[in-house]
Write a protein that holds these residues in place. Sequence first.
Motif, mmCIF file in Angstrom:
data_model
loop_
_atom_site.group_PDB
_atom_site.id
_atom_site.type_symbol
_atom_site.label_atom_id
_atom_site.label_comp_id
_atom_site.label_asym_id
_atom_site.label_seq_id
_atom_site.Cartn_x
_atom_site.Cartn_y
_atom_site.Cartn_z
ATOM 1 N N LEU A 125 40.588 -55.698 -45.489
ATOM 2 C CA LEU A 125 40.798 -54.902 -44.281
ATOM 3 C C LEU A 125 42.271 -54.551 -44.106
ATOM 4 O O LEU A 125 42.616 -53.420 -43.760
ATOM 5 C CB LEU A 125 40.301 -55.675 -43.056
ATOM 6 N N VAL A 126 43.126 -55.532 -44.363
ATOM 7 C CA VAL A 126 44.562 -55.280 -44.226
ATOM 8 C C VAL A 126 45.020 -54.243 -45.236
ATOM 9 O O VAL A 126 45.788 -53.324 -44.917
ATOM 10 C CB VAL A 126 45.348 -56.595 -44.386
ATOM 11 N N ARG A 127 44.539 -54.366 -46.466
ATOM 12 C CA ARG A 127 45.008 -53.489 -47.539
ATOM 13 C C ARG A 127 44.452 -52.083 -47.434
ATOM 14 O O ARG A 127 45.199 -51.112 -47.634
ATOM 15 C CB ARG A 127 44.619 -54.098 -48.890
ATOM 16 N N HIS A 128 43.173 -51.946 -47.112
ATOM 17 C CA HIS A 128 42.524 -50.636 -47.169
ATOM 18 C C HIS A 128 42.405 -49.949 -45.812
ATOM 19 O O HIS A 128 42.126 -48.747 -45.765
ATOM 20 C CB HIS A 128 41.120 -50.774 -47.775
ATOM 21 N N VAL A 129 42.574 -50.679 -44.718
ATOM 22 C CA VAL A 129 42.378 -50.078 -43.398
ATOM 23 C C VAL A 129 43.653 -50.174 -42.556
ATOM 24 O O VAL A 129 44.162 -49.159 -42.072
ATOM 25 C CB VAL A 129 41.198 -50.761 -42.663
ATOM 26 N N VAL A 130 44.179 -51.382 -42.383
ATOM 27 C CA VAL A 130 45.283 -51.584 -41.439
ATOM 28 C C VAL A 130 46.573 -50.965 -41.957
ATOM 29 O O VAL A 130 47.235 -50.192 -41.252
ATOM 30 C CB VAL A 130 45.468 -53.080 -41.150
ATOM 31 N N LEU A 131 46.961 -51.311 -43.185
ATOM 32 C CA LEU A 131 48.230 -50.801 -43.705
ATOM 33 C C LEU A 131 48.248 -49.281 -43.859
ATOM 34 O O LEU A 131 49.240 -48.641 -43.483
ATOM 35 C CB LEU A 131 48.560 -51.489 -45.025
ATOM 36 N N PRO A 132 47.194 -48.637 -44.413
ATOM 37 C CA PRO A 132 47.215 -47.164 -44.428
ATOM 38 C C PRO A 132 47.259 -46.556 -43.034
ATOM 39 O O PRO A 132 47.913 -45.533 -42.822
ATOM 40 C CB PRO A 132 45.907 -46.807 -45.153
ATOM 41 N N ALA B 159 57.214 -57.403 -38.285
ATOM 42 C CA ALA B 159 56.148 -56.586 -37.707
ATOM 43 C C ALA B 159 54.787 -56.958 -38.291
ATOM 44 O O ALA B 159 53.775 -56.972 -37.569
ATOM 45 C CB ALA B 159 56.436 -55.107 -37.954
ATOM 46 N N LEU B 160 54.729 -57.275 -39.579
ATOM 47 C CA LEU B 160 53.463 -57.684 -40.184
ATOM 48 C C LEU B 160 52.991 -59.017 -39.601
ATOM 49 O O LEU B 160 51.801 -59.190 -39.296
ATOM 50 C CB LEU B 160 53.621 -57.791 -41.699
ATOM 51 N N VAL B 161 53.913 -59.956 -39.456
ATOM 52 C CA VAL B 161 53.535 -61.256 -38.891
ATOM 53 C C VAL B 161 53.072 -61.103 -37.444
ATOM 54 O O VAL B 161 52.063 -61.679 -37.027
ATOM 55 C CB VAL B 161 54.717 -62.235 -38.993
ATOM 56 N N SER B 162 53.796 -60.298 -36.680
ATOM 57 C CA SER B 162 53.465 -60.131 -35.273
ATOM 58 C C SER B 162 52.253 -59.238 -35.055
ATOM 59 O O SER B 162 51.497 -59.438 -34.102
ATOM 60 C CB SER B 162 54.676 -59.558 -34.527
ATOM 61 N N LEU C 254 59.501 -52.062 -34.252
ATOM 62 C CA LEU C 254 58.705 -51.486 -33.171
ATOM 63 C C LEU C 254 57.680 -50.494 -33.692
ATOM 64 O O LEU C 254 56.514 -50.496 -33.266
ATOM 65 C CB LEU C 254 59.629 -50.809 -32.154
ATOM 66 N N ASN C 255 58.074 -49.638 -34.625
ATOM 67 C CA ASN C 255 57.163 -48.610 -35.115
ATOM 68 C C ASN C 255 56.077 -49.190 -36.012
ATOM 69 O O ASN C 255 54.916 -48.764 -35.935
ATOM 70 C CB ASN C 255 57.954 -47.534 -35.860
ATOM 71 N N VAL C 256 56.417 -50.134 -36.868
ATOM 72 C CA VAL C 256 55.396 -50.746 -37.723
ATOM 73 C C VAL C 256 54.423 -51.563 -36.876
ATOM 74 O O VAL C 256 53.201 -51.525 -37.091
ATOM 75 C CB VAL C 256 56.057 -51.612 -38.809
ATOM 76 N N TYR C 257 54.944 -52.303 -35.922
ATOM 77 C CA TYR C 257 54.081 -53.094 -35.032
ATOM 78 C C TYR C 257 53.137 -52.180 -34.242
ATOM 79 O O TYR C 257 51.934 -52.452 -34.133
ATOM 80 C CB TYR C 257 54.943 -53.921 -34.090
#
Length: 296
Positions: free
Chosen positions: A205-212, A121-124, A178-181
């Motif tokens: 951005l990935v660490r502080h915005v996307v992942l949370p 899901a992270l890669v996609s 599906l849910n992570v994507y």
Amino acid sequence: MSISHAPPDSHECDIPDIGDSSAPSPRPSPDLVPIVPTSSRRTRVPRWLRRTTGPLLLLALWQLLSVTGVLTADVLASPGRIAQVGGDLISDGSLPSAMGTSLQRVALGLLLGTVVGTGLALVSGLFRIGEDVVDAPVQMLRTVPFVGLIPLFIIWFGIGEAPKVAIITLGVTFPLYLNVYAGIRGVDAQLIEAGESLGLSRWGLVRHVVLPGALPGAMTGLRYSLGIAWLALVFAEQVNADSGIGFLMVQARDFLRTDVIVVCLIVYAFLGLLADFIVRSLERLLLQWRPTFTGR
């Protein structure tokens, strides 16, 4: 030219003197009554009692049907008989041993499925090229019933622990993916723009915005994956198992022991509820920043 001032109107000058005793006394202020919102009102019946009312009524109806002979022992054992058999299985150690084996299988399959599903899901979700390469094959594979792959897993991995863990892993991977994507792609674009305006790098951005932002979806996927894991375990332990809760159910089926089968089903249910409670507690801990509607 002289300007004559007209005498003030009597209505405008009708201001009572402070020291005048004939001035009307101020009216007393009304008593303030606090307004309690409807959402904060609670009934006097404790919530735990309301939540247990339905299962207790169902249990009482089950016992009544068993006592009156509507439900015979060969169709469904009575609750009293099931409690007695459950105590016997615990005392001789067969049930705790089976629970330990089943928990190990679920834990290993859940761990592998979480790693695979979240990684894909992270890669996609983070990379467009990853979506082009990964998403289509995953969407194709998830439409194949994982139970139908049991014969292939037996051919590939034999009849040991490997096919059982592989079935659980496959059942866990797709709901989590599906849910992570969806959580990653559901992050508000304005938050991304705000992070870029603050000078965050791509990793920032990935660490502080996307992942949370994707974390709520990931926790939902984990809860759903847990339910699939227990379902996959039921099928996995039918594959030439010599231990585990499913092994007890197979033996009970061969001897027409409905009481043992129901005990195993109850154990499955309580283990699933326990796992869901742990994930919900983890969700409340990690998502304290997100206000949610809790019902009225």
